[in-house]
Enzyme design. Structure first.
Site, short mmCIF file in Angstrom:
data_model
loop_
_atom_site.label_atom_id
_atom_site.label_comp_id
_atom_site.label_asym_id
_atom_site.label_seq_id
_atom_site.Cartn_x
_atom_site.Cartn_y
_atom_site.Cartn_z
N VAL A 146 16.21 8.31 -16.02
CA VAL A 146 16.00 8.78 -17.25
C VAL A 146 14.42 8.96 -17.56
CG1 VAL A 146 18.36 8.56 -18.47
CG2 VAL A 146 16.24 6.65 -18.68
N HIS A 161 6.25 38.84 9.23
CA HIS A 161 7.46 39.14 9.32
C HIS A 161 8.18 38.47 10.40
CE1 HIS A 161 11.01 41.55 8.88
NE2 HIS A 161 11.05 41.72 10.08
N GLY A 182 2.21 2.54 -2.86
CA GLY A 182 2.58 2.65 -4.16
C GLY A 182 4.20 3.14 -4.29
N THR A 183 4.32 3.62 -5.19
CA THR A 183 5.90 4.24 -5.40
C THR A 183 6.00 5.47 -4.47
OG1 THR A 183 5.42 4.00 -7.92
CG2 THR A 183 7.27 5.39 -7.35
N CYS A 184 5.12 6.30 -4.38
CA CYS A 184 5.07 7.44 -3.50
C CYS A 184 5.76 6.92 -2.18
CB CYS A 184 3.84 8.19 -3.50
SG CYS A 184 4.07 9.58 -2.46
N LEU A 191 0.84 -1.00 -0.05
CA LEU A 191 0.09 0.04 -0.05
C LEU A 191 0.91 1.19 0.06
CD1 LEU A 191 -2.88 -1.00 2.59
CD2 LEU A 191 -2.91 -0.75 0.11
N TYR A 223 14.60 15.68 -11.96
CA TYR A 223 14.49 15.93 -10.32
C TYR A 223 14.77 14.83 -9.62
CZ TYR A 223 9.87 13.58 -9.42
OH TYR A 223 8.92 12.74 -9.27
N ALA A 227 -3.93 -7.89 -9.84
CA ALA A 227 -5.32 -7.90 -10.54
C ALA A 227 -4.92 -7.95 -11.73
CB ALA A 227 -6.11 -6.62 -10.23
C1 LIG Z 1 12.54 8.67 -6.40
C2 LIG Z 1 11.06 9.18 -6.68
C3 LIG Z 1 10.90 10.39 -6.14
C4 LIG Z 1 9.54 10.98 -6.12
N1 LIG Z 1 9.45 12.13 -5.81
C5 LIG Z 1 8.12 12.72 -5.72
C6 LIG Z 1 7.78 13.85 -5.05
O1 LIG Z 1 8.42 14.60 -4.26
N2 LIG Z 1 6.83 14.42 -5.18
C7 LIG Z 1 5.67 13.92 -6.30
O2 LIG Z 1 4.68 14.59 -6.22
N3 LIG Z 1 5.81 12.83 -6.69
C8 LIG Z 1 7.12 12.16 -6.57
N4 LIG Z 1 7.55 11.02 -7.28
C9 LIG Z 1 6.37 10.38 -8.24
C10 LIG Z 1 5.34 9.76 -7.38
O3 LIG Z 1 5.86 8.76 -6.92
C11 LIG Z 1 4.27 9.19 -8.36
O4 LIG Z 1 3.77 10.20 -9.05
C12 LIG Z 1 3.13 8.68 -7.70
O5 LIG Z 1 3.46 7.63 -7.00
C13 LIG Z 1 1.97 8.02 -8.69
O6 LIG Z 1 1.00 7.30 -7.95
P1 LIG Z 1 0.16 6.64 -8.91
O7 LIG Z 1 -1.08 6.25 -7.57
O8 LIG Z 1 -0.28 6.93 -10.04
O9 LIG Z 1 1.09 5.20 -8.90
P2 LIG Z 1 1.94 4.42 -8.05
O10 LIG Z 1 2.40 5.25 -6.87
O11 LIG Z 1 2.94 4.04 -9.01
O12 LIG Z 1 1.23 3.04 -7.60
C14 LIG Z 1 0.86 2.14 -8.30
C15 LIG Z 1 0.52 0.92 -7.52
O13 LIG Z 1 -0.27 0.04 -8.69
C16 LIG Z 1 0.06 -1.19 -8.05
N5 LIG Z 1 -0.08 -2.08 -9.31
C17 LIG Z 1 0.38 -2.26 -10.50
N6 LIG Z 1 -0.37 -2.93 -11.23
C18 LIG Z 1 -1.19 -3.59 -10.28
C19 LIG Z 1 -1.84 -4.90 -10.64
N7 LIG Z 1 -2.19 -5.41 -11.91
N8 LIG Z 1 -2.78 -5.30 -9.43
C20 LIG Z 1 -2.47 -4.61 -8.54
N9 LIG Z 1 -1.71 -3.61 -8.27
C21 LIG Z 1 -0.88 -3.13 -9.08
C22 LIG Z 1 1.64 -1.10 -7.93
O14 LIG Z 1 2.21 -2.26 -7.21
C23 LIG Z 1 1.75 0.29 -7.24
O15 LIG Z 1 1.70 0.00 -5.84
C24 LIG Z 1 8.52 10.38 -7.07
C25 LIG Z 1 9.17 9.42 -7.77
C26 LIG Z 1 10.27 8.49 -7.68
C27 LIG Z 1 10.35 7.32 -8.10
#
Ligand SMILES: Cc1cc2nc3c(=O)[nH]c(=O)nc-3n(C[C@H](O)[C@H](O)[C@H](O)COP(=O)(O)OP(=O)(O)OC[C@H]3O[C@@H](n4cnc5c(N)ncnc54)[C@H](O)[C@@H]3O)c2cc1C
Length: 462
Positions: free
Chosen positions: A268, A441, A41-43, A39, A185, A118
């Site tokens: 990249v 201030h 995700g990436t963030c 839970l 970034y 899923a």
């Molecule tokens: C190093 C780094 C630093 C960052 N810093 C920032 C920041 O400071 N501020 C900011 O705003 N953004 C930042 N980001 C970007 C941010 O993390 C993403 O924009 C954000 O997490 C996107 O949210 P999301 O819900 O679209 O996807 P995600 O957070 O990628 O979540 C998607 C989820 O879906 C799940 N999933 C995928 N396929 C399936 C499936 N078939 N069944 C069940 N689950 C599945 C994955 O496991 C994942 O947990 C950063 C990213 C990185 C890599």
């Protein structure tokens, strides 16, 4: 196989998906969230949160190692020691606290959460192989929120010493030398953090400047800080190959160079996560590499919605969350559209950079005449007391009616000013609205006030 039914099925538990699920639950919609990994995700797990924790730890370590600022205020200390294993444990504890919190919030909103991957069967059905067994879920609405993953280069495939951002955040030691390929970034934030932790960092960027999405005026203070940190920056250069702890680079003039690098971070870009879970069976309309959505986040299939990184730029957590909240409300019958004036972008580099709305160049292209007001932090008392007066706030407005079109800043801690900048744009503020607002201030936010005064032609403190 368990047969489950719900009103809303959310696939992906990142900031887009978990916010959509919480809001749907709050609105009384019977909701199931499926998350393949963790839970948050990436963030929460491998993005925003661990990176900012690392940046904070690196800043603290560097502040002690280079104690010029401390000496100036009369403090002296012995040689600091970094126990990186404890740094990593501290960072991981923050992640666990937050991801556990997301689980609790979902429960509070009465969302059923399944941990498993899923697979989409059709626009209303998915199967899940979860920790609790196999399930088939039938839903009235499907919310896709599967996010994105890091892109690798064909010459630099992830594995071993070639790291994605996820791998870099999981390192258990600070590498002696690190090459960062890509000066967006993510590369800049992590590269600077590792430089402060003691790595010899080299940044390799194919375009002619670092942080290509930001103008040179904003990135200039960062260029100076990189030099102070001993970070070498190669722009207009391409990474070609990696072998024997050396990265081969074709420099701007075509000459090849070898850079000592115990590890290589490839940053990249990120690619929408679209394959491996049956999405193609829906044959949804694409917009380049992303899913095409309209202003309500509807895809080309009725009652199939998409949010977050898989729907395009800017790939940022706060955009994903705003979309998630909105989609839940639309499914619940509210009239909503994604019509935000601006989405703030922040680089948590040193100094930090914030950009909201239009830059001067973009504003010039869109409007006949514009006004630009600057205010440098070297004339701001709070910045002086914080021992860091590098940078400025810049406001961009229409010349005819003074409506603010954009605000940018570079400086220590300016990320916290982003809310004021965004609010000004969202409320349709004019320069006079900012100028007539009393800013406390001494604060860094006074530079925003003064930049509006400067755009009106009468700054007070410069
Ligand atoms: C190093 C780094 C630093 C960052 N810093 C920032 C920041 O400071 N501020 C900011 O705003 N953004 C930042 N980001 C970007 C941010 O993390 C993403 O924009 C954000 O997490 C996107 O949210 P999301 O819900 O679209 O996807 P995600 O957070 O990628 O979540 C998607 C989820 O879906 C799940 N999933 C995928 N396929 C399936 C499936 N078939 N069944 C069940 N689950 C599945 C994955 O496991 C994942 O947990 C950063 C990213 C990185 C890599």
């Amino acid at each position: 196989m368990n047969e489950l039914r719900c009103k809303v099925l959310v696939i992906g538990g990142g900031p887009g998906g978990y916010v959509a699920a919480i809001r749907a639950g709050q609105l009384g919609l019977d909701t199931i969230l499926v998350e393949a990994n963790k839970l948050g995700g990436t963030c929460l797990n491998v993005g925003c949160i661990p990176s900012k924790a690392l940046i904070h730890a690196a800043g603290a370590a560097h502040g002690l190692r280079e104690p010029r600022g401390l000496n100036a205020i009369g403090l002296s200390i012995g040689a600091p020691k970094l126990d990186y294993a404890r740094t990593v444990a501290w960072k991981d504890a923050i992640v666990t606290r937050l991801t556990t919190g997301v689980g609790a919030l979902l429960k509070k909103a009465k969302v059923r959460t399944l941990l498993g991957t899923a697979t989409i069967v059709d626009g209303k059905t998915a199967t899940v192989s979860a920790d609790t067994g196999e399930s088939r879920i039938a839903a009235e609405h499907l919310v896709l929120a599967t996010g994105s993953g890091p892109v690798e280069l064909s010459a630099l495939k992830f594995g071993g010493d070639i790291l994605s951002s996820t791998d870099a955040l999981a390192l258990t030691d600070v590498p002696r030398s690190l090459a960062v390929v890509g000066a967006g970034y993510i590369g800049m934030e992590l590269g600077m953090a590792f430089a402060k932790l003691g790595a010899k960092v080299t940044i390799v960027e194919a375009l002619p400047k670092i942080l290509p999405l930001y103008d040179a005026e904003l990135t200039q203070p960062l260029v100076r800080r990189l030099a102070d940190l001993g970070v070498e920056t190669l722009v207009g250069a391409r990474a070609i190959a990696y072998a024997g702890s050396a990265l081969k680079v074709a420099a701007a003039d075509g000459a090849e160079r070898s850079i000592a690098a115990e590890k290589v971070l490839v940053a990249v870009g990120r690619r929408a996560r679209m394959s491996g879970f049956g999405l193609e069976t829906l044959d949804l309309t694409m917009s380049g590499p992303f899913l095409r959505i309209d202003a309500t986040c509807a895809t080309s299939m009725r009652n199939v919605w998409a949010i977050g990184d898989m729907t395009g730029e800017p790939m940022l957590a706060h955009r994903a969350m705003a979309q998630g909240e909105m989609v839940a409300e639309i499914i619940a019958g509210k009239k909503r559209a994604f019509d935000r004036v601006a989405i703030p972008a922040i680089c948590f580099t040193d100094p930090e950079i914030v950009a909201v709305g239009l830059s001067p160049d973009a504003a010039k292209a869109a409007h006949d005449e514009i006004r630009v007001g600057h205010f440098p932090f070297r004339a701001n008392a709070r910045a002086m007391t914080l021992q860091d007066d590098e940078g400025f706030v810049r406001v961009v407005a229409r010349a005819d009616n003074h409506v603010v079109l954009g605000v940018q800043a570079v400086g220590v801690g300016v990320s916290e000013l982003s809310a004021a900048f965004s609010l000004a744009l969202e409320m349709g503020a004019r320069l006079e609205d900012v100028a007539l607002t009393i800013h406390a201030h001494p604060t860094m936010s006074e530079a925003f006030h003064e930049s509006a005064l400067a755009a009106l032609g009468h700054p007070l403190h410069i």
